[in-house]
Design an enzyme around this catalytic site. Structure first.
Site, mmCIF file in Angstrom:
data_model
loop_
_atom_site.group_PDB
_atom_site.id
_atom_site.type_symbol
_atom_site.label_atom_id
_atom_site.label_comp_id
_atom_site.label_asym_id
_atom_site.label_seq_id
_atom_site.Cartn_x
_atom_site.Cartn_y
_atom_site.Cartn_z
ATOM 1 N N HIS A 146 -45.021 -67.600 0.327
ATOM 2 C CA HIS A 146 -45.844 -66.559 0.933
ATOM 3 C C HIS A 146 -46.546 -67.035 2.204
ATOM 4 C CE1 HIS A 146 -47.539 -62.676 1.017
ATOM 5 N NE2 HIS A 146 -47.663 -62.473 -0.283
ATOM 6 N N ASP A 183 -44.178 -62.418 4.106
ATOM 7 C CA ASP A 183 -44.947 -61.447 3.344
ATOM 8 C C ASP A 183 -44.021 -60.722 2.377
ATOM 9 O OD1 ASP A 183 -47.385 -62.053 4.551
ATOM 10 O OD2 ASP A 183 -46.965 -60.702 6.232
#
Length: 416
Positions: free
Chosen positions: A389, A393
């Site tokens: 992450h 995204d």
């Protein structure tokens, strides 16, 4: 001209290897490409081939001795040839001092080390290999309490591992005595140390979870048409005498490759706060061995049509299972398939510095409604995408996973 037998690099993190067995003895005739010595690293045991025709003139590293990657462990040449003519990558990199100066320096260090080993208390110094020092730090082993079994008392990686195993056994025994003072014989459990490969896997997986922000997305892909397409392709290959192993993973690998080209942000490594985005797709294929797990790599998968991709995947996985010099480094993305074990969804762990890994489950038959709201049966393939992450995204990661599913639902696109 004499030629050195060099310690190979079996993986991206390998810095040293250990000589396990010499298959030839000094004076034996050897052929180029013939197995001459077996070496081992933290991950694999591999056979090293003779670099040229001739005679094994000299063994530089004996059984159980360690050598750095690129260092000469033996020399092949012609009868009567002077072994001093051979060089190694390791020796060429250290060109500043002359060989005579190096020899004197080494002798001086050895003499000093031998002198230090006679000292008592905290001033005592130990001869220890870099790999052993790194292993000692990883396993929390106090080197001052380790007895070296290498040349002139040098502490080797195996010495560290043996002490670590003894510590684990002692700790477990102490806990059992503390918690169960009256253990009956039938209640005793078997305790054994971890193998070197298992320890390496454990360290890598723990490092991955500690240093990345991992998130996993799950979805199913409709592979009803793909199974029909796969059957047709297999029939065509057989009728044309083509030796192709067209497994479901091959089609999946092609879909992943095309999807990585469409979403290059997934084909990215985060190294020292810098994003390295790759145009090439080097595909890691997680492969299970009896001792553990390795990830051989198919280089430049984007250049390979379906048939060539199938052959290359078969080659790298079989090479890894046979313990040969498989390419285990340089992957930009990895696929891990547990479908054969009946698993639907799981959470694969990243192999840093990669930013993504795709987990594949076993396909299942389901009932759904078609566009006319009529019930029909389809075959679905569970997919699990773990991504970093810090790099991606959720939305772009989901788009990448949806693109894979699109290619699997429309398999003829895999040929374009």
């Amino acid at each position: 001209m004499a030629t050195s037998i060099l310690m190979p690099k079996l993986g991206m993190t390998m810095t040293e290897g250990t000589v396990e067995e010499w298959l030839k003895q000094p004076g034996d005739t050897v052929k180029e490409g013939e197995g001459i010595v077996t070496i081992s690293s933290d991950k694999l045991t591999s056979e090293v081939e003779a670099p040229a025709d001739g005679i094994l003139l000299k063994v530089i590293k004996n059984v159980s001795e360690e050598a750095e990657v690129g260092e000469s462990i033996g020399i092949v040449g012609q009868a009567g040839e002077e072994v001093g003519e051979a060089t190694s990558t390791f020796e060429k990199e250290k060109t500043e001092p002359t060989a005579e100066v190096q020899e004197k320096a080494v002798q001086q260090v050895e003499n000093q080390s031998e002198g230090h080993q006679d000292m008592k208390g905290p001033q005592r110094k130990r001869r220890i290999s870099p790999a052993a020092r790194k292993k000692a730090k990883a396993l929390s082993v106090d080197v001052s309490k380790v007895t070296g079994t290498g040349p002139k008392g040098r502490i080797t990686r195996r010495d560290i591992e043996q002490v670590a195993e003894q510590q684990v056994a002692a700790t477990t025994t102490e806990e059992q005595v503390t918690t169960k003072p009256a253990v009956h014989e039938e209640e005793a459990m078997q305790v054994q140390g971890m193998s070197a490969m298992r320890k390496s896997i454990a360290a890598n997986m723990q490092h991955s979870l500690e240093t990345t922000a991992q998130l996993t997305l799950h979805r199913k892909a409709d592979i009803t048409n793909l199974l029909v397409f796969q059957k047709k392709m297999r029939t065509e290959a057989a009728e044309n005498n083509l030796d192709l192993k067209l497994t479901l993973t091959v089609f999946l690998a092609r879909a992943v490759t095309l999807s990585l080209q469409a979403h290059p942000e997934v084909n990215t490594h985060l190294i020292h706060d810098q994003l390295h985005q790759f145009e090439e797709v080097h595909l890691g294929i997680a492969t299970s061995l009896e001792e553990g797990l390795v990830v051989p790599v198919v280089k430049h998968a984007e250049r390979l049509p379906l048939g060539s991709l199938a052959k290359q995947m078969k080659h790298v996985t079989e090479t890894a299972r046979e313990g040969k010099n498989a390419n285990l480094s340089g992957a930009t993305f990895t696929i891990s398939n547990l479908g054969a074990q009946g698993i639907e969804y799981f959470t694969p762990i990243l192999n840093p510095p990669e930013s993504g890994i795709l987990g594949v489950g076993t396909f299942v038959k389901e009932l759904t409604l078609d566009e006319n709201e009529q019930v029909k049966q389809i075959t679905s393939l569970p997919l699990s995408l773990t991504f970093d992450h810090r790099v991606l995204d959720g939305a772009p990661a989901a788009e990448f996973l949806n693109t894979i599913a699109h290619y699997l639902a429309k398999p003829y696109l895999l040929l374009l």
